[in-house]
Design a protein around this motif. Structure first.
Motif, PDB file in Angstrom:
ATOM      1  N   GLY A   3       8.639  -6.251  -2.308  1.00  0.00           N
ATOM      2  CA  GLY A   3       8.390  -6.819  -3.622  1.00  0.00           C
ATOM      3  C   GLY A   3       7.504  -5.932  -4.471  1.00  0.00           C
ATOM      4  N   VAL A   4       7.048  -6.480  -5.579  1.00  0.00           N
ATOM      5  CA  VAL A   4       6.208  -5.722  -6.500  1.00  0.00           C
ATOM      6  C   VAL A   4       4.940  -5.287  -5.778  1.00  0.00           C
ATOM      7  N   PRO A   5       4.605  -3.992  -5.796  1.00  0.00           N
ATOM      8  CA  PRO A   5       3.409  -3.488  -5.106  1.00  0.00           C
ATOM      9  C   PRO A   5       2.125  -4.021  -5.735  1.00  0.00           C
ATOM     10  N   PRO A   6       0.985  -3.659  -5.139  1.00  0.00           N
ATOM     11  CA  PRO A   6      -0.299  -4.088  -5.710  1.00  0.00           C
ATOM     12  C   PRO A   6      -0.537  -3.503  -7.100  1.00  0.00           C
ATOM     13  N   THR A   7      -1.744  -3.634  -7.564  1.00  0.00           N
ATOM     14  CA  THR A   7      -2.125  -3.250  -8.924  1.00  0.00           C
ATOM     15  C   THR A   7      -1.667  -1.834  -9.260  1.00  0.00           C
ATOM     16  N   ALA A 150      -7.661   2.088 -10.111  1.00  0.00           N
ATOM     17  CA  ALA A 150      -7.073   0.819 -10.549  1.00  0.00           C
ATOM     18  C   ALA A 150      -7.464  -0.343  -9.647  1.00  0.00           C
ATOM     19  N   ALA A 151      -7.522  -0.098  -8.348  1.00  0.00           N
ATOM     20  CA  ALA A 151      -7.791  -1.191  -7.409  1.00  0.00           C
ATOM     21  C   ALA A 151      -8.398  -0.637  -6.127  1.00  0.00           C
ATOM     22  N   PRO A 152      -9.698  -0.349  -6.128  1.00  0.00           N
ATOM     23  CA  PRO A 152     -10.323   0.284  -4.959  1.00  0.00           C
ATOM     24  C   PRO A 152     -10.262  -0.546  -3.687  1.00  0.00           C
ATOM     25  N   ALA A 170      -5.354  10.742   5.522  1.00  0.00           N
ATOM     26  CA  ALA A 170      -4.468   9.587   5.647  1.00  0.00           C
ATOM     27  C   ALA A 170      -5.064   8.443   4.846  1.00  0.00           C
ATOM     28  N   TRP A 171      -4.221   7.489   4.489  1.00  0.00           N
ATOM     29  CA  TRP A 171      -4.730   6.350   3.737  1.00  0.00           C
ATOM     30  C   TRP A 171      -4.047   5.070   4.162  1.00  0.00           C
ATOM     31  N   LEU A 172      -4.695   3.955   3.816  1.00  0.00           N
ATOM     32  CA  LEU A 172      -4.269   2.610   4.185  1.00  0.00           C
ATOM     33  C   LEU A 172      -4.098   1.814   2.906  1.00  0.00           C
ATOM     34  N   ALA A 173      -2.924   1.208   2.738  1.00  0.00           N
ATOM     35  CA  ALA A 173      -2.644   0.419   1.533  1.00  0.00           C
ATOM     36  C   ALA A 173      -2.486  -1.042   1.919  1.00  0.00           C
ATOM     37  N   PHE A 174      -3.275  -1.904   1.301  1.00  0.00           N
ATOM     38  CA  PHE A 174      -3.208  -3.334   1.560  1.00  0.00           C
ATOM     39  C   PHE A 174      -2.168  -3.982   0.641  1.00  0.00           C
ATOM     40  N   ARG A 175      -1.519  -5.028   1.141  1.00  0.00           N
ATOM     41  CA  ARG A 175      -0.533  -5.753   0.344  1.00  0.00           C
ATOM     42  C   ARG A 175      -0.904  -7.233   0.338  1.00  0.00           C
ATOM     43  N   ALA A 176      -1.560  -7.657  -0.739  1.00  0.00           N
ATOM     44  CA  ALA A 176      -1.994  -9.051  -0.857  1.00  0.00           C
ATOM     45  C   ALA A 176      -0.801  -9.989  -0.750  1.00  0.00           C
ATOM     46  N   THR A 178       0.689 -10.875   2.007  1.00  0.00           N
ATOM     47  CA  THR A 178       1.473 -10.609   3.216  1.00  0.00           C
ATOM     48  C   THR A 178       0.525 -10.460   4.400  1.00  0.00           C
ATOM     49  N   ASP A 179       1.100 -10.365   5.591  1.00  0.00           N
ATOM     50  CA  ASP A 179       0.319 -10.122   6.803  1.00  0.00           C
ATOM     51  C   ASP A 179       0.231  -8.637   7.127  1.00  0.00           C
ATOM     52  N   PHE A 180       0.647  -7.788   6.173  1.00  0.00           N
ATOM     53  CA  PHE A 180       0.797  -6.368   6.437  1.00  0.00           C
ATOM     54  C   PHE A 180      -0.142  -5.492   5.618  1.00  0.00           C
ATOM     55  N   ALA A 181      -0.450  -4.340   6.191  1.00  0.00           N
ATOM     56  CA  ALA A 181      -0.990  -3.195   5.457  1.00  0.00           C
ATOM     57  C   ALA A 181      -0.179  -1.981   5.914  1.00  0.00           C
ATOM     58  N   SER A 182      -0.108  -0.950   5.070  1.00  0.00           N
ATOM     59  CA  SER A 182       0.738   0.204   5.367  1.00  0.00           C
ATOM     60  C   SER A 182      -0.089   1.459   5.580  1.00  0.00           C
ATOM     61  N   LEU A 183       0.319   2.247   6.571  1.00  0.00           N
ATOM     62  CA  LEU A 183      -0.309   3.539   6.843  1.00  0.00           C
ATOM     63  C   LEU A 183       0.501   4.637   6.165  1.00  0.00           C
TER      64      LEU A 183
END
Length: 253
Positions: A3-7, A150-152, A170-176, A178-183
């Motif tokens: 779906g639509v990504p975070p900010t 935009a969204a620290p 490397a970085w970690l992206a959270f997805r509000a 959902t139960d997931f975060a992405s590496l």
């Protein structure tokens, strides 16, 4: 996760065209749809052509992200016919954040891990990535800088440093919602591979995700990274292949 990504960072916009999510304003355009696009045949060809023509008018390349289990089954054939070219296939893996967080997180002697937010560090990451991949990835600095600004709270960027040099990142992206975060990321300079830096970056990010209440980690992994992640306990669920259209390849200006 589709779906639509975070900010969005400044200058990046999200919109929909039928079943497709379309992202504009990044280093190249991005398209993604649900597992079943709900359209086929001539209607699907028109949807594909509309995206190609939209980005052609902007003079920009665009990536259409496909997954192996998507339908209709002839989507990729139709993308090729419209001038989209496949890039390297990646394996989609899922792992439990809490299990990954207890893996070995100590980098080798002489290497330190550090979370970064400064613009200068993002440029150092882009320079390292450019060296690893043998191509200019200066756009990555702008992308990471924009996301952090935009969204620290939605992204955590880490570097591995040795003698003041960035040897991996490397970085970690959270997805509000959902139960997931992405590496993402995980590139390491050739001279520093095989020393446990990649595993340490996975564990460090997993620990942060678990602390934030995230259940699962998601990775689109290269052939180099997938075996490491499997050994750590990740499970492969499908594959993903980006199909890319570029103005240059089509002779458009």
């Amino acid at each position: 996760m589709r779906g639509v990504p975070p900010t969005p960072p400044a200058g990046v916009t999200y919109d929909k065209d039928g079943p497709l999510l379309r992202i504009v304003g990044q280093f190249r355009g991005f398209l993604s749809g649900p597992r079943d696009l709900g359209t086929d045949g001539a209607e699907l060809d028109r949807l594909i052509a509309r995206q190609r023509d939209f980005f052609a008018a902007r003079g920009e390349a665009v990536e259409w992200k496909t997954r192996a289990h998507d339908t209709p089954a002839d989507l990729t054939r139709r993308l090729r016919a419209a001038g989209f070219v496949p890039e390297d296939r990646e394996t989609v893996l899922i792992g439990r954040a809490a299990e990954m967080a207890v893996q070995e997180s100590v980098p080798p002697d002489g290497v330190t891990l550090r979370r970064v937010t400064a613009d200068a560090d993002m440029r150092r990451i882009a320079a390292m990535e450019s060296a690893v991949w043998g191509q200019d990835r200066g756009w990555l600095a702008d992308d990471l800088i924009g996301r952090v600004a935009a969204a620290p709270d939605e992204i955590a960027v880490y570097v591995a440093e040795a003698d003041g040099e960035v040897v991996a990142a490397a970085w970690l992206a959270f997805r509000a919602g959902t139960d997931f975060a992405s590496l993402w990321g995980g590139s390491t300079l050739a001279a520093w591979r095989g020393r446990g830096i990649y595993r340490a970056l996975v564990a460090t990010r997993a620990a942060l995700a678990a602390a934030r209440g995230v259940t699962y980690l998601h990775v689109d992994a290269s052939d180099d990274s997938a075996p490491i992640l499997r050994r750590l306990g990740f499970t492969a669920v499908t594959t993903t292949t980006p199909y890319v259209w570029t103005p240059e390849a089509s002779g458009d200006r």
